[in-house]
Design a protein around this motif. Structure first.
Motif, PDB file in Angstrom:
ATOM      1  N   LEU A  77       0.835  -1.198   0.000  1.00  0.00           N
ATOM      2  CA  LEU A  77       0.000   0.000   0.000  1.00  0.00           C
ATOM      3  C   LEU A  77       0.870   1.248   0.000  1.00  0.00           C
ATOM      4  O   LEU A  77       2.005   1.229   0.497  1.00  0.00           O
ATOM      5  CB  LEU A  77      -0.908   0.009   1.233  1.00  0.00           C
ATOM      6  N   PRO A  78       0.364   2.357  -0.527  1.00  0.00           N
ATOM      7  CA  PRO A  78       1.116   3.619  -0.455  1.00  0.00           C
ATOM      8  C   PRO A  78       1.321   4.059   0.992  1.00  0.00           C
ATOM      9  O   PRO A  78       0.587   3.660   1.904  1.00  0.00           O
ATOM     10  CB  PRO A  78       0.231   4.602  -1.239  1.00  0.00           C
ATOM     11  N   GLU A  79       2.306   4.897   1.184  1.00  0.00           N
ATOM     12  CA  GLU A  79       2.676   5.306   2.538  1.00  0.00           C
ATOM     13  C   GLU A  79       1.569   6.117   3.207  1.00  0.00           C
ATOM     14  O   GLU A  79       1.293   5.937   4.405  1.00  0.00           O
ATOM     15  CB  GLU A  79       3.966   6.139   2.478  1.00  0.00           C
ATOM     16  N   HIS A  80       0.893   6.979   2.470  1.00  0.00           N
ATOM     17  CA  HIS A  80      -0.150   7.791   3.091  1.00  0.00           C
ATOM     18  C   HIS A  80      -1.347   6.943   3.511  1.00  0.00           C
ATOM     19  O   HIS A  80      -1.983   7.222   4.540  1.00  0.00           O
ATOM     20  CB  HIS A  80      -0.585   8.906   2.134  1.00  0.00           C
ATOM     21  N   GLU A  81      -1.668   5.880   2.749  1.00  0.00           N
ATOM     22  CA  GLU A  81      -2.764   4.999   3.136  1.00  0.00           C
ATOM     23  C   GLU A  81      -2.399   4.186   4.376  1.00  0.00           C
ATOM     24  O   GLU A  81      -3.247   3.955   5.255  1.00  0.00           O
ATOM     25  CB  GLU A  81      -3.124   4.064   1.979  1.00  0.00           C
ATOM     26  N   ARG A  82      -1.162   3.763   4.469  1.00  0.00           N
ATOM     27  CA  ARG A  82      -0.733   3.000   5.633  1.00  0.00           C
ATOM     28  C   ARG A  82      -0.769   3.863   6.894  1.00  0.00           C
ATOM     29  O   ARG A  82      -1.229   3.421   7.954  1.00  0.00           O
ATOM     30  CB  ARG A  82       0.670   2.449   5.392  1.00  0.00           C
ATOM     31  N   SER A  83      -0.296   5.091   6.796  1.00  0.00           N
ATOM     32  CA  SER A  83      -0.310   5.969   7.968  1.00  0.00           C
ATOM     33  C   SER A  83      -1.741   6.328   8.380  1.00  0.00           C
ATOM     34  O   SER A  83      -2.059   6.398   9.571  1.00  0.00           O
ATOM     35  CB  SER A  83       0.486   7.241   7.667  1.00  0.00           C
ATOM     36  N   SER A  84      -2.620   6.526   7.397  1.00  0.00           N
ATOM     37  CA  SER A  84      -4.016   6.819   7.708  1.00  0.00           C
ATOM     38  C   SER A  84      -4.692   5.641   8.406  1.00  0.00           C
ATOM     39  O   SER A  84      -5.456   5.820   9.369  1.00  0.00           O
ATOM     40  CB  SER A  84      -4.772   7.180   6.427  1.00  0.00           C
ATOM     41  N   ALA A  85      -4.412   4.419   7.916  1.00  0.00           N
ATOM     42  CA  ALA A  85      -4.983   3.231   8.553  1.00  0.00           C
ATOM     43  C   ALA A  85      -4.451   3.053   9.972  1.00  0.00           C
ATOM     44  O   ALA A  85      -5.192   2.652  10.885  1.00  0.00           O
ATOM     45  CB  ALA A  85      -4.677   1.992   7.711  1.00  0.00           C
ATOM     46  N   ARG A  86      -3.184   3.371  10.199  1.00  0.00           N
ATOM     47  CA  ARG A  86      -2.597   3.247  11.536  1.00  0.00           C
ATOM     48  C   ARG A  86      -3.248   4.242  12.504  1.00  0.00           C
ATOM     49  O   ARG A  86      -3.563   3.897  13.659  1.00  0.00           O
ATOM     50  CB  ARG A  86      -1.092   3.490  11.450  1.00  0.00           C
ATOM     51  N   GLU A  87      -3.489   5.444  12.074  1.00  0.00           N
ATOM     52  CA  GLU A  87      -4.140   6.430  12.928  1.00  0.00           C
ATOM     53  C   GLU A  87      -5.581   6.023  13.248  1.00  0.00           C
ATOM     54  O   GLU A  87      -6.041   6.163  14.390  1.00  0.00           O
ATOM     55  CB  GLU A  87      -4.126   7.797  12.245  1.00  0.00           C
ATOM     56  N   LYS A  88      -6.280   5.519  12.237  1.00  0.00           N
ATOM     57  CA  LYS A  88      -7.655   5.079  12.464  1.00  0.00           C
ATOM     58  C   LYS A  88      -7.696   3.904  13.430  1.00  0.00           C
ATOM     59  O   LYS A  88      -8.572   3.820  14.313  1.00  0.00           O
ATOM     60  CB  LYS A  88      -8.290   4.681  11.123  1.00  0.00           C
ATOM     61  N   ALA A  89      -6.740   2.991  13.306  1.00  0.00           N
ATOM     62  CA  ALA A  89      -6.685   1.835  14.199  1.00  0.00           C
ATOM     63  C   ALA A  89      -6.441   2.268  15.639  1.00  0.00           C
ATOM     64  O   ALA A  89      -7.080   1.756  16.578  1.00  0.00           O
ATOM     65  CB  ALA A  89      -5.599   0.879  13.730  1.00  0.00           C
ATOM     66  N   SER A  90      -5.536   3.202  15.851  1.00  0.00           N
ATOM     67  CA  SER A  90      -5.239   3.661  17.210  1.00  0.00           C
ATOM     68  C   SER A  90      -6.451   4.355  17.831  1.00  0.00           C
ATOM     69  O   SER A  90      -6.753   4.158  19.024  1.00  0.00           O
ATOM     70  CB  SER A  90      -4.044   4.610  17.184  1.00  0.00           C
ATOM     71  N   LEU A  91      -7.164   5.148  17.045  1.00  0.00           N
ATOM     72  CA  LEU A  91      -8.340   5.834  17.564  1.00  0.00           C
ATOM     73  C   LEU A  91      -9.428   4.843  17.977  1.00  0.00           C
ATOM     74  O   LEU A  91     -10.026   4.960  19.061  1.00  0.00           O
ATOM     75  CB  LEU A  91      -8.868   6.804  16.505  1.00  0.00           C
ATOM     76  N   LEU A  92      -9.680   3.833  17.143  1.00  0.00           N
ATOM     77  CA  LEU A  92     -10.750   2.875  17.429  1.00  0.00           C
ATOM     78  C   LEU A  92     -10.394   1.954  18.588  1.00  0.00           C
ATOM     79  O   LEU A  92     -11.269   1.588  19.386  1.00  0.00           O
ATOM     80  CB  LEU A  92     -11.065   2.061  16.173  1.00  0.00           C
ATOM     81  N   ILE A  93      -9.124   1.542  18.713  1.00  0.00           N
ATOM     82  CA  ILE A  93      -8.773   0.636  19.805  1.00  0.00           C
ATOM     83  C   ILE A  93      -8.831   1.365  21.144  1.00  0.00           C
ATOM     84  O   ILE A  93      -9.176   0.765  22.184  1.00  0.00           O
ATOM     85  CB  ILE A  93      -7.378   0.014  19.567  1.00  0.00           C
ATOM     86  N   GLN A  94      -8.545   2.646  21.165  1.00  0.00           N
ATOM     87  CA  GLN A  94      -8.682   3.409  22.405  1.00  0.00           C
ATOM     88  C   GLN A  94     -10.145   3.540  22.812  1.00  0.00           C
ATOM     89  O   GLN A  94     -10.488   3.452  24.000  1.00  0.00           O
ATOM     90  CB  GLN A  94      -8.035   4.782  22.244  1.00  0.00           C
ATOM     91  N   LEU A 133      -0.778  -2.546  20.834  1.00  0.00           N
ATOM     92  CA  LEU A 133      -1.800  -2.549  21.883  1.00  0.00           C
ATOM     93  C   LEU A 133      -1.272  -1.892  23.156  1.00  0.00           C
ATOM     94  O   LEU A 133      -1.998  -1.149  23.840  1.00  0.00           O
ATOM     95  CB  LEU A 133      -2.245  -3.988  22.160  1.00  0.00           C
ATOM     96  N   GLU A 134      -0.021  -2.149  23.486  1.00  0.00           N
ATOM     97  CA  GLU A 134       0.564  -1.559  24.693  1.00  0.00           C
ATOM     98  C   GLU A 134       0.606  -0.033  24.608  1.00  0.00           C
ATOM     99  O   GLU A 134       0.306   0.672  25.593  1.00  0.00           O
ATOM    100  CB  GLU A 134       1.964  -2.114  24.907  1.00  0.00           C
ATOM    101  N   GLU A 135       0.952   0.487  23.455  1.00  0.00           N
ATOM    102  CA  GLU A 135       0.980   1.947  23.288  1.00  0.00           C
ATOM    103  C   GLU A 135      -0.389   2.566  23.550  1.00  0.00           C
ATOM    104  O   GLU A 135      -0.500   3.606  24.232  1.00  0.00           O
ATOM    105  CB  GLU A 135       1.446   2.295  21.870  1.00  0.00           C
ATOM    106  N   ASN A 136      -1.421   1.938  23.023  1.00  0.00           N
ATOM    107  CA  ASN A 136      -2.762   2.501  23.174  1.00  0.00           C
ATOM    108  C   ASN A 136      -3.312   2.296  24.581  1.00  0.00           C
ATOM    109  O   ASN A 136      -4.132   3.101  25.042  1.00  0.00           O
ATOM    110  CB  ASN A 136      -3.700   1.875  22.140  1.00  0.00           C
ATOM    111  N   VAL A 137      -2.896   1.235  25.265  1.00  0.00           N
ATOM    112  CA  VAL A 137      -3.321   1.059  26.650  1.00  0.00           C
ATOM    113  C   VAL A 137      -2.773   2.196  27.518  1.00  0.00           C
ATOM    114  O   VAL A 137      -3.482   2.749  28.376  1.00  0.00           O
ATOM    115  CB  VAL A 137      -2.872  -0.321  27.169  1.00  0.00           C
ATOM    116  N   ARG A 138      -1.532   2.559  27.307  1.00  0.00           N
ATOM    117  CA  ARG A 138      -0.945   3.662  28.070  1.00  0.00           C
ATOM    118  C   ARG A 138      -1.656   4.988  27.741  1.00  0.00           C
ATOM    119  O   ARG A 138      -1.855   5.828  28.639  1.00  0.00           O
ATOM    120  CB  ARG A 138       0.542   3.764  27.770  1.00  0.00           C
ATOM    121  N   ALA A 139      -2.052   5.168  26.472  1.00  0.00           N
ATOM    122  CA  ALA A 139      -2.787   6.385  26.118  1.00  0.00           C
ATOM    123  C   ALA A 139      -4.145   6.430  26.810  1.00  0.00           C
ATOM    124  O   ALA A 139      -4.604   7.498  27.254  1.00  0.00           O
ATOM    125  CB  ALA A 139      -2.945   6.458  24.605  1.00  0.00           C
ATOM    126  N   VAL A 140      -4.812   5.282  26.941  1.00  0.00           N
ATOM    127  CA  VAL A 140      -6.110   5.238  27.620  1.00  0.00           C
ATOM    128  C   VAL A 140      -5.946   5.528  29.109  1.00  0.00           C
ATOM    129  O   VAL A 140      -6.778   6.222  29.723  1.00  0.00           O
ATOM    130  CB  VAL A 140      -6.779   3.870  27.379  1.00  0.00           C
TER     131      VAL A 140
END
Length: 676
Positions: free
Chosen positions: A435-452, A519-526
């Motif tokens: 995948l292009p770099e901008h799509e990968r970064s967008s998916a990563r941000e969306k994933a972090s928001l939803l898991i939190q 997952l660990e990164e987002n747990v600390r953010a929560v």
């Protein structure tokens, strides 16, 4: 007829024909000249096979039926074929090159031309062939251009009206979300992708089915070991069509109803051999096949269990209505009708076998098919499973699209499985390097928001998930009041059941090191959000108390069918205390019956307490005057029942002593008041 055949009929050898001046003459006229002279030549030419001497001399007159072959052949032994075309034949054969020299012989008129040079003749023939090739190529290019123009017009129409082009196409945004692809219903398609066609079809090629089956099926492939198919009395009818949806229902004939009554008697006997006897007379009775499949599965005979389920699916697919479609997503089957439930259960059992077999993509198609039969009610609650199959099949785009389209009216984020599976799908999608770099970064941000958001809404999922993955949590996480043991204990029982179901099924998808670090990164953010006193945390807690007071009946039915121990243990007592039949688990309370089972009248049912006691010990026991059920194996007469009963009573009394009922003496009780 060719020249070689004519020479053989005349007994001549090749090269013995006399060569004369006329043998070197060629017809070098163009097509237009040939068309102009065609009618003139017909006036003085006799048809071959006629009474004249100018016709072709053959021994058998029936060989002249192939006129086209004679037209193409030149003269033999210096004679001309004398074959002329009629007006219709001349018009029909326009543009075709004529070989050989044809001479019209009339009384007094002879059309003779001087023999030209052979080299010039061959050159003109080459030009003529090249001209014909150019004509063919030009016509082919013209047809291709016409097809391209048609395709462009259709594309413009689709763009303007939004209509889809017919035909099976890959799953895209234009397809319905529950559209099922035929090729993905066959597990061999997925196995070929994994292991290759040679490995999958290597053993199947030499085996040829000798039996003729009535129709081609999509759900299963008939096997030669199955009994010969005959209509068991199962059919389907169209109830109504409205708002683009078609409502169907299976129907049982009188013969099938009798088999259904015998099946219910066999189930009450709790003897699998009785179902085997019934299948000998009705080999394609669906409920008997499904019930016997469960018995074989409990005895670890997975191959036989899967074969019986496939036979049940084949029996039901042969009864489909001509308008019933598996792939459109617009056909409905009401689960409240008992005749339709067998199809639901057969599809679910087949889906389970496919998942265990290692075919998650095929199992996903079956899951979509079950969900499409009644998506609003979802009687088997397939929304608790479809996310798991999509992740296992690595079909992340489909799961994300389903969540985006159904979140507004189905609130999928309130289910723990969707709340955690969708961000995991976004994260796994961001890990794909193609995948292009901008799509990968967008998916990563969306994933972090939803898991939190998921961790904030369902904090009781984290510690059981880490425990299932054999991961020791950090001390700051395990000791925190938000994620600690109190979070799991304080959640409602209905929510605990959903969490147990999700973790028992999908915990291994989180075991990857990259997934755990994310997952660990987002747990600390929560945790930072909770410590900051965000009002969203309190809103989620209040929502948990309101939404998950009691699970609906379809979730209980799904838990029973899933057979996940942790989830089954969390079922409420009102479900575990009632009898659950494998062929119809937890039937709806508003069932629509099309026919009623006749009552069984027997002396036992009229208040004979001793007979009722004996019947509870031995279900096949019959008293005098009561005839065993027809079609049930092992029906006992009075003497056999008494003999077996006496043996059972003797075994019971051997381990039973009246002295055990006596009260203990004072010496047998210790000082603390407990029994020795």
């Amino acid at each position: 007829m060719s020249r070689r055949a004519l020479r053989r009929l005349r007994g001549e050898q090749r090269g013995q024909e006399p060569i004369g001046p006329s043998a070197l003459q060629f017809d070098l006229r163009d097509d237009d000249d040939a068309e102009e002279e065609g009618p003139k030549r017909q006036l003085g030419v006799r048809r071959p096979g006629g009474a004249g001497k100018e016709g072709v001399r053959v021994n058998n007159r029936f060989e002249l039926i192939n006129i086209d072959d004679l037209e193409d052949d030149p003269g033999v032994n210096g004679e001309r074929s004398g074959c002329a075309l009629t007006d219709t034949a001349a018009r029909g054969n326009k543009g075709r090159a004529r070989r050989g020299n044809t001479e019209s012989k009339t009384d007094g008129d002879v059309a003779g031309t001087a023999p030209p040079e052979q080299s010039n003749a061959s050159g003109k023939l080459r030009k003529k062939k090249k001209k014909q090739k150019n004509k063919k190529s030009s016509t082919g290019e013209a047809s291709e251009n016409v097809l391209e123009d048609i395709d462009r017009i259709l594309e413009r129409i689709e763009d303007s009206t939004g209509l889809n082009r017919p035909g099976p196409a890959p799953l895209s945004s234009r397809k319905h979300i529950l559209y099922v692809e035929h090729r993905h219903l066959n597990p061999d398609t997925e196995l070929k992708r994994y292991f290759g066609a040679r490995a999958v079809l290597g053993e199947q090629r030499p085996r040829q089915r000798q039996r003729v089956y009535p129709k081609c099926t999509w759900l299963t492939t008939p096997k030669s070991t199955w009994p010969r198919y005959s209509k068991p009395g199962l059919s389907m009818r169209l109830l109504e069509s409205k708002k683009g949806l078609s409502f169907f229902a299976f129907e049982h004939s009188e013969e099938y109803q009798q088999a259904q009554h015998k099946f219910l008697v066999a189930v009450e006997s709790m003897e699998p051999n009785n179902i085997v006897v019934l299948l000998q007379t009705s080999p394609y009775h669906v409920d008997s096949l499904l019930q016997l499949s469960d018995a074989c599965r409990f005895q670890e005979d997975q191959e036989m269990a899967r074969d019986l389920v496939e036979r049940a699916l084949y029996s039901m697919e042969c009864a489909f209505h001509p308008l019933f479609s598996l792939t459109s997503g617009a056909c409905r089957l009401d689960y409240r009708r008992p005749e339709n439930r067998s199809f639901y259960l057969a599809l679910y059992k087949q889906m389970s076998f496919l998942e265990k077999r290692g075919c998650p993509r095929t199992a996903l198609e079956y899951c979509k098919l079950i969900l499409s039969l009644e998506p609003d009610e979802d009687p088997l609650c397939m929304l608790l499973l479809i996310d798991h199959l999509a992740l296992r099949a690595r079909n992340y785009e489909y799961l994300i699209r389903l969540f985006q389209e159904w979140e507004a009216h189905r609130n999928l984020s309130q289910l723990p499985n969707f709340a955690f599976s969708v961000p995991l799908a976004y994260f796994l999608l961001s890990q794909q390097t193609d995948l292009p770099e901008h799509e990968r970064s967008s998916a990563r941000e969306k994933a972090s928001l939803l898991i939190q958001q998921a961790l904030t809404m369902f904090p009781g999922v984290l510690l059981p998930l880490l425990e299932s993955c054999s991961v020791r949590p950090d001390i700051t996480v395990s000791s925190h009041s938000f994620f600690g043991p109190n979070a799991e204990i304080s959640q409602p029982p209905a929510l605990s059941q959903l969490v147990s179901l999700y973790l028992g099924r999908s915990h291994f998808l989180w075991k990857e090191p990259a997934t755990m670090s994310w997952l660990e990164e987002n747990v600390r953010a929560v945790l930072q959000t909770v410590d900051a006193g965000d009002p969203v945390v309190e809103a989620c807690e209040n929502r948990r108390k309101v939404l998950y007071q009691r699970a609906p009946r379809n979730i209980h039915r799904h838990v029973i069918l899933s057979e996940i121990k942790e989830a089954v243990a969390a079922l409420p007592p009102d479900v575990t205390t009632q009898s659950v039949m494998g062929f119809d688990p937890l039937p709806p309370s508003d069932t629509i019956y099309s026919y009623v089972r006749p009552e069984r009248l027997s002396p036992v049912s009229h208040g004979n307490a001793i007979a009722l006691f004996f019947r509870s010990l031995l279900p096949n026991y019959t008293v005098e005057g009561e005839r065993p059920e027809e079609g049930v194996a092992g029906g006992l007469n009075r003497n056999q029942g008494l003999n077996r009963l006496m043996l059972a009573v003797r075994d019971m009394m051997a381990n039973f002593h009246l002295n055990d009922l006596e009260a203990p003496h004072e010496d047998d009780v210790d000082g603390e008041g407990e029994w020795d």
